[in-house]
Design a protein around this motif. Structure first.
Motif, PDB file in Angstrom:
ATOM      1  N   ALA A  34       3.751   9.291   0.739  1.00 23.25           N
ATOM      2  CA  ALA A  34       3.460   8.024   0.113  1.00 23.25           C
ATOM      3  C   ALA A  34       4.437   6.865   0.805  1.00 23.25           C
ATOM      4  O   ALA A  34       5.297   7.412   1.642  1.00 23.25           O
ATOM      5  CB  ALA A  34       3.756   7.778  -1.388  1.00 23.25           C
ATOM      6  N   MET A  35       4.447   5.538   0.439  1.00 23.51           N
ATOM      7  CA  MET A  35       5.393   4.615   0.737  1.00 23.51           C
ATOM      8  C   MET A  35       6.745   4.789   0.213  1.00 23.51           C
ATOM      9  O   MET A  35       6.966   5.364  -1.330  1.00 23.51           O
ATOM     10  CB  MET A  35       5.138   3.163   0.576  1.00 23.51           C
ATOM     11  CG  MET A  35       6.048   2.214   0.981  1.00 23.51           C
ATOM     12  SD  MET A  35       5.759   0.461   0.422  1.00 23.51           S
ATOM     13  CE  MET A  35       3.969   0.376   1.029  1.00 23.51           C
ATOM     14  N   ASN A  36       7.778   4.931   0.683  1.00 21.55           N
ATOM     15  CA  ASN A  36       9.260   4.912   0.105  1.00 21.55           C
ATOM     16  C   ASN A  36       9.246   3.984  -1.018  1.00 21.55           C
ATOM     17  O   ASN A  36       9.189   2.773  -0.883  1.00 21.55           O
ATOM     18  CB  ASN A  36      10.368   4.805   1.323  1.00 21.55           C
ATOM     19  CG  ASN A  36      11.554   4.772   0.608  1.00 21.55           C
ATOM     20  OD1 ASN A  36      12.104   5.793   0.023  1.00 21.55           O
ATOM     21  ND2 ASN A  36      12.512   3.836   0.919  1.00 21.55           N
ATOM     22  N   PRO A  37       9.731   4.459  -2.168  1.00 23.53           N
ATOM     23  CA  PRO A  37       9.973   3.656  -3.306  1.00 23.53           C
ATOM     24  C   PRO A  37      10.829   2.425  -3.239  1.00 23.53           C
ATOM     25  O   PRO A  37      10.477   1.443  -3.801  1.00 23.53           O
ATOM     26  CB  PRO A  37      10.367   4.505  -4.712  1.00 23.53           C
ATOM     27  CG  PRO A  37      10.151   6.023  -3.863  1.00 23.53           C
ATOM     28  CD  PRO A  37      10.253   5.917  -2.639  1.00 23.53           C
ATOM     29  N   PHE A  38      11.814   2.593  -2.573  1.00 23.42           N
ATOM     30  CA  PHE A  38      12.599   1.525  -2.287  1.00 23.42           C
ATOM     31  C   PHE A  38      11.896   0.237  -1.605  1.00 23.42           C
ATOM     32  O   PHE A  38      12.325  -0.972  -1.513  1.00 23.42           O
ATOM     33  CB  PHE A  38      13.865   1.721  -1.619  1.00 23.42           C
ATOM     34  CG  PHE A  38      14.978   2.496  -2.674  1.00 23.42           C
ATOM     35  CD1 PHE A  38      15.704   1.860  -3.577  1.00 23.42           C
ATOM     36  CD2 PHE A  38      14.955   3.859  -2.607  1.00 23.42           C
ATOM     37  CE1 PHE A  38      16.520   2.557  -4.628  1.00 23.42           C
ATOM     38  CE2 PHE A  38      15.895   4.627  -3.525  1.00 23.42           C
ATOM     39  CZ  PHE A  38      16.740   3.810  -4.286  1.00 23.42           C
ATOM     40  N   ASP A  39      11.203   0.743  -0.529  1.00 20.78           N
ATOM     41  CA  ASP A  39      10.329  -0.189   0.244  1.00 20.78           C
ATOM     42  C   ASP A  39       9.381  -0.718  -0.371  1.00 20.78           C
ATOM     43  O   ASP A  39       8.998  -2.133  -0.293  1.00 20.78           O
ATOM     44  CB  ASP A  39       9.788   0.595   1.491  1.00 20.78           C
ATOM     45  CG  ASP A  39      10.712   1.064   2.483  1.00 20.78           C
ATOM     46  OD1 ASP A  39      12.244   0.775   2.296  1.00 20.78           O
ATOM     47  OD2 ASP A  39      10.416   2.054   3.105  1.00 20.78           O
ATOM     48  N   GLU A  40       8.640  -0.170  -1.547  1.00 18.01           N
ATOM     49  CA  GLU A  40       7.681  -0.860  -2.448  1.00 18.01           C
ATOM     50  C   GLU A  40       8.524  -1.927  -3.177  1.00 18.01           C
ATOM     51  O   GLU A  40       7.708  -3.068  -3.224  1.00 18.01           O
ATOM     52  CB  GLU A  40       7.286   0.005  -3.320  1.00 18.01           C
ATOM     53  CG  GLU A  40       6.324   1.291  -2.987  1.00 18.01           C
ATOM     54  CD  GLU A  40       5.941   2.195  -4.044  1.00 18.01           C
ATOM     55  OE1 GLU A  40       6.413   2.200  -5.066  1.00 18.01           O
ATOM     56  OE2 GLU A  40       4.880   3.110  -3.712  1.00 18.01           O
ATOM     57  N   ILE A  41       9.731  -1.825  -3.632  1.00 14.92           N
ATOM     58  CA  ILE A  41      10.397  -2.878  -4.207  1.00 14.92           C
ATOM     59  C   ILE A  41      10.775  -4.057  -3.290  1.00 14.92           C
ATOM     60  O   ILE A  41      10.393  -5.245  -3.448  1.00 14.92           O
ATOM     61  CB  ILE A  41      11.794  -2.411  -4.621  1.00 14.92           C
ATOM     62  CG1 ILE A  41      11.488  -1.305  -5.913  1.00 14.92           C
ATOM     63  CG2 ILE A  41      12.482  -3.557  -5.144  1.00 14.92           C
ATOM     64  CD1 ILE A  41      12.798  -0.682  -6.289  1.00 14.92           C
ATOM     65  N   ALA A  42      10.824  -3.829  -1.827  1.00 13.25           N
ATOM     66  CA  ALA A  42      10.925  -4.844  -0.857  1.00 13.25           C
ATOM     67  C   ALA A  42       9.759  -5.678  -0.670  1.00 13.25           C
ATOM     68  O   ALA A  42       9.926  -6.813  -0.482  1.00 13.25           O
ATOM     69  CB  ALA A  42      11.679  -4.154   0.328  1.00 13.25           C
ATOM     70  N   ILE A  43       8.712  -4.890  -0.642  1.00 15.24           N
ATOM     71  CA  ILE A  43       7.234  -5.585  -0.415  1.00 15.24           C
ATOM     72  C   ILE A  43       6.987  -6.385  -1.563  1.00 15.24           C
ATOM     73  O   ILE A  43       6.520  -7.535  -1.349  1.00 15.24           O
ATOM     74  CB  ILE A  43       6.408  -4.474  -0.089  1.00 15.24           C
ATOM     75  CG1 ILE A  43       6.294  -4.199   1.509  1.00 15.24           C
ATOM     76  CG2 ILE A  43       4.837  -5.159  -0.518  1.00 15.24           C
ATOM     77  CD1 ILE A  43       5.648  -5.075   2.208  1.00 15.24           C
ATOM     78  N   GLU A  44       7.207  -5.892  -2.814  1.00 15.24           N
ATOM     79  CA  GLU A  44       7.025  -6.783  -4.054  1.00 15.24           C
ATOM     80  C   GLU A  44       7.820  -7.897  -3.910  1.00 15.24           C
ATOM     81  O   GLU A  44       7.184  -8.883  -4.294  1.00 15.24           O
ATOM     82  CB  GLU A  44       7.270  -5.993  -5.055  1.00 15.24           C
ATOM     83  CG  GLU A  44       7.219  -6.545  -6.538  1.00 15.24           C
ATOM     84  CD  GLU A  44       5.805  -6.982  -6.726  1.00 15.24           C
ATOM     85  OE1 GLU A  44       5.550  -7.851  -7.549  1.00 15.24           O
ATOM     86  OE2 GLU A  44       4.971  -6.408  -6.348  1.00 15.24           O
TER      87      GLU A  44
END
Length: 249
Positions: A34-44
């Motif tokens: 999956a996508m790294n959770p911290f990177d999900e925050i960056a994309i959001e």
């Protein structure tokens, strides 16, 4: 304003990681990624800036094997406009990733680079800082709030003593902390739209970057199991065990 967001493909955080029998690394075969959770925050955060009219384009970037395209499609389903995959089968360490991102930033000229503060597989917490150093850009790590106005970006970041606010001229590098936002779930219509968004593939050689590993992993071991708790009769026995067995006092 253009925002570039690197995203990493990692083992899903719900998966129990298993060490390989030869202790050379962790088992990745038939494991959910999956996508790294911290990177999900960056994309959001980048997508929210675009929705607020602050940013005009969000570009997602991933470095690694061909399957990283799935991670980029997820980023585009969340709201990124296009994706760039730096395709390589080599083991990528933080310095190599920072050099690849620098080469892409020289080409794309983003106003803001937003990264997750660390990846949950290696917990290195180095790429953002290395990228800022290579590009000679201001940086703000562990961001818990980001505000853009009049060509400047204001970042509230968490430090040991509380909160610190930094104001920087753009372009700049930001790494995200957990409390920055709550990432959205990609809806089915957006997942379908993401399949039609442009995804460019380049190689490290095309970018003129040497991604040879600088570090060697000697051995990977599982953490030692915790021993069972022990009931004590009184405070005196507790102090004795802390002093003579645990040796913490």
């Amino acid at each position: 304003m253009k925002i570039l967001v690197p995203v990493k493909r990692v083992v899903d955080y719900n998966v129990k990681v298993r060490v390989k029998a030869d202790q050379s690394g962790v088992e990745l075969a038939n494991v959910k990624m999956a996508m790294n959770p911290f990177d999900e925050i960056a994309i959001e955060e980048a997508v929210r800036m675009k929705e607020a009219g602050v940013a005009s384009e969000v570009v997602a970037v991933s470095c690694g094997v061909a399957q990283c395209q799935e991670t980029l499609r997820t980023a585009m389903a969340i709201g990124a406009d296009r994706g760039i995959l730096v395709s390589t089968d080599a083991e990528l360490q933080p310095l190599a990733v920072a050099k690849l991102l620098k080469a892409l930033c020289d080409k794309e000229s983003p106003d803001l680079i937003i990264l997750g503060k660390q990846a949950i597989d290696d917990d290195a917490n180095q790429t953002g800082q290395m990228l800022a150093a290579l590009m000679n850009l201001p940086q703000a790590t562990f961001a818990s709030k980001v505000t853009v106005a009049e060509g400047k970006v204001s970042v509230m970041r968490e430090i040991d003593g509380g909160l610190e606010t930094i104001s920087m001229h753009m372009p700049a590098v930001i790494t995200t902390d957990l409390r920055l936002n709550e990432p959205r779930y990609a809806t089915l219509p957006n997942i379908m739209k993401a399949k039609k968004k442009p995804l460019e593939t380049v190689t490290p050689d095309a970018l003129g970057v040497d991604v040879a590993a600088r570090l060697t992993t000697v051995k990977v071991l599982e953490p030692a199991g915790r021993s069972a708790g022990v009931m004590v009769a009184d405070v005196a026995q507790l102090v004795d065990k802390l002093k003579n067995e645990a040796k913490v006092i």
